[in-house]
Design a protein around this motif. Structure first.
Motif, PDB file in Angstrom:
ATOM      1  N   LYS A   1       0.706   4.086  -2.871  1.00  0.00           N
ATOM      2  CA  LYS A   1       0.380   5.454  -2.462  1.00  0.00           C
ATOM      3  C   LYS A   1       1.460   6.440  -2.923  1.00  0.00           C
ATOM      4  N   VAL A   2       2.696   6.108  -2.705  1.00  0.00           N
ATOM      5  CA  VAL A   2       3.789   7.029  -3.062  1.00  0.00           C
ATOM      6  C   VAL A   2       3.888   7.210  -4.565  1.00  0.00           C
TER       7      VAL A   2
ATOM      8  N   ASP B   1       0.818  -1.214   0.000  1.00  0.00           N
ATOM      9  CA  ASP B   1       0.000   0.000   0.000  1.00  0.00           C
ATOM     10  C   ASP B   1       0.853   1.265   0.000  1.00  0.00           C
ATOM     11  N   GLU B   2       1.991   1.241   0.689  1.00  0.00           N
ATOM     12  CA  GLU B   2       2.888   2.403   0.703  1.00  0.00           C
ATOM     13  C   GLU B   2       3.489   2.642  -0.682  1.00  0.00           C
ATOM     14  N   TRP B   3       3.937   1.585  -1.351  1.00  0.00           N
ATOM     15  CA  TRP B   3       4.464   1.747  -2.707  1.00  0.00           C
ATOM     16  C   TRP B   3       3.399   2.347  -3.631  1.00  0.00           C
TER      17      TRP B   3
END
Length: 88
Positions: free
Chosen positions: A82-83, A78-80
């Motif tokens: 989102k960024v 999810d962080e990948w």
């Protein structure tokens, strides 16, 4: 991240800069062989649905190629996503 290839899954190093995504194969003595370098403005990303054999996967879509990768867990995936989406 683990890149999903046709015949097998391969560990690859991914480097995310403010304007560039690079993925590479790690060699010896801290060296890398770059497989792809693409401006983030040309990268799209999408989460992939979990299957019986693959969880926490997502796909990078670039003009040169598209490829799926597996993150170690849902938070990292999810962080990948989102960024990369926030760079536009």
């Amino acid at each position: 991240l683990i890149k999903i290839c046709r015949k097998e899954r391969k560990a690859r190093q991914f480097f995310l800069f403010s304007d560039l995504l690079i993925y590479a194969k790690k060699l010896d003595l801290g060296r890398y062989s770059v497989s792809l370098a693409v401006p983030l403005s040309n990268v799209k990303v999408e989460k992939l649905a979990d299957t019986a054999t693959t969880i926490n996967a997502f796909r990078f879509i670039t003009p040169q190629k598209s490829f799926a990768v597996i993150a170690e867990d849902a938070f990292v995936r999810d962080e990948w996503v989102k960024v990369v989406r926030s760079v536009k």
